[in-house]
Write a protein that holds these residues in place. Sequence first.
Motif, PDB file in Angstrom:
ATOM      1  N   UNK A 306       0.815  -1.211   0.000  1.00 36.21           N
ATOM      2  CA  UNK A 306       0.000   0.000   0.000  1.00 36.21           C
ATOM      3  C   UNK A 306       0.851   1.264   0.000  1.00 36.21           C
ATOM      4  N   UNK A 307       1.974   1.254   0.745  1.00 35.26           N
ATOM      5  CA  UNK A 307       2.846   2.432   0.769  1.00 35.26           C
ATOM      6  C   UNK A 307       3.424   2.710  -0.619  1.00 35.26           C
ATOM      7  N   UNK A 308       3.771   1.650  -1.340  1.00 31.21           N
ATOM      8  CA  UNK A 308       4.307   1.808  -2.700  1.00 31.21           C
ATOM      9  C   UNK A 308       3.230   2.321  -3.650  1.00 31.21           C
ATOM     10  N   UNK A 309       2.008   1.884  -3.424  1.00 32.69           N
ATOM     11  CA  UNK A 309       0.891   2.333  -4.257  1.00 32.69           C
ATOM     12  C   UNK A 309       0.656   3.834  -4.078  1.00 32.69           C
ATOM     13  N   UNK A 310       0.650   4.279  -2.820  1.00 31.24           N
ATOM     14  CA  UNK A 310       0.422   5.702  -2.550  1.00 31.24           C
ATOM     15  C   UNK A 310       1.546   6.568  -3.109  1.00 31.24           C
ATOM     16  N   UNK A 311       2.780   6.096  -3.014  1.00 34.44           N
ATOM     17  CA  UNK A 311       3.901   6.834  -3.581  1.00 34.44           C
ATOM     18  C   UNK A 311       3.771   6.927  -5.101  1.00 34.44           C
ATOM     19  N   UNK A 312       3.357   5.832  -5.721  1.00 33.28           N
ATOM     20  CA  UNK A 312       3.154   5.839  -7.178  1.00 33.28           C
ATOM     21  C   UNK A 312       2.022   6.780  -7.571  1.00 33.28           C
ATOM     22  N   UNK A 313       0.972   6.830  -6.744  1.00 31.75           N
ATOM     23  CA  UNK A 313      -0.138   7.746  -7.011  1.00 31.75           C
ATOM     24  C   UNK A 313       0.346   9.195  -6.985  1.00 31.75           C
ATOM     25  N   UNK A 314       1.210   9.528  -6.012  1.00 34.67           N
ATOM     26  CA  UNK A 314       1.765  10.882  -5.943  1.00 34.67           C
ATOM     27  C   UNK A 314       2.690  11.157  -7.127  1.00 34.67           C
TER      28      UNK A 314
END
Length: 383
Positions: A306-314
């Motif tokens: 999930x942390x990687x997903x949020x970073x990718x979203x940003x």
Amino acid sequence: MLKCTACGREYSMRKPYQRCECGEPLELELFESVPGIGRRVWERFSGFFPFDLKPELSLGEGDTPLTKAKKLSREIGVKVYLKNETTNPTWSFKDRGTYLGIHRALQLGFKKIGTVSTGNMAASVAAYGAFAGLETYILVSSTIAEEKLKALEVYGAKIVKVHGDYGGLYYKSLEIGQKKGIYFINSDDPFRVEGYKSISFEIIEEITPDYVLVPTSSGGLFRGIVKGFLELRESGLIEKLPTFVAVQAEGCSPICRAFREGKEKIERFKNPHTIAHAIENPYPPSGNAVLRRLKELSGLCVTVRDEEILEAQRALGREGLFVQPASATGVAAIRKLRERDAIEKGAKVVGILTGAGLKTLSYIKAPKVEECLLESFEECFGE
């Protein structure tokens, strides 16, 4: 002719078959054709579809942008291209499949359609059902968020909140559909898969990718994109296939787990939990079909946290693109694969952005806001 993706049993197109008696999904055989001239992808590649497509049933789906992500390309060391499906009429890739599914329902004489979904597909089927004048049923989980229900209200569909095992609702809907005369255009309906392959046709009009990364839930989108590239190769329009990468959230990854463990079939993923709700499917109906394709074509299956997903979203936001968390999983996976040297430097990589960020605002933090008095307004801009 419809054919089982597992046992190969054939089924007639004259009846609303969607799954084989062995339990696995059906698929149309590969088409061979040549592209023509036309403004829409449905016109340019008309020979690759099972029937003539009617413009009067279209809301303008398809022909979405393929954008080169300049910042991400420099940072990661590969040529990152983003297929932006958020520009479809209901802001997700689902519209392509729904467009074909509506044709199929009408071809078979149905006046009622439906789907099982809590997000993108629900909005898509509700919108296209309203446009075609069909009575439409949307079956949702009892735990559906209020913001998702509000997004369905304007289309006038009949919304049914179902209490019980949501994973079994997909199969139950097909039974109810047969009894009540409702054509359920569910996640991996054979004709929905046909609509998704149009993404492959559009990609190949612009670039020949080395890798294609697909956020994967039920498996219908992955199957459609692979089928599109297979048809392009069969037709002599490309020489080799890209490496296909199925991407799942680590907190709900039944396909990747089975792939990693070398199993032939998926198992239900217990206690799923991820912010990427659009791909949070603990027992995907096309999971086994995706596994077979990955093994047959030497593909990859990658999970992201999930942390990687949020970073990718940003990171996508810095490219000017606002997507829902599930859409960002592909970019998170590109970064992870590059770090492992599983993708070579300079490769052409396409990530599919499946749905718009406006659908999942609950995960977006409020921005830092500066306040100024009008009298000292200029000072707010610094030196």
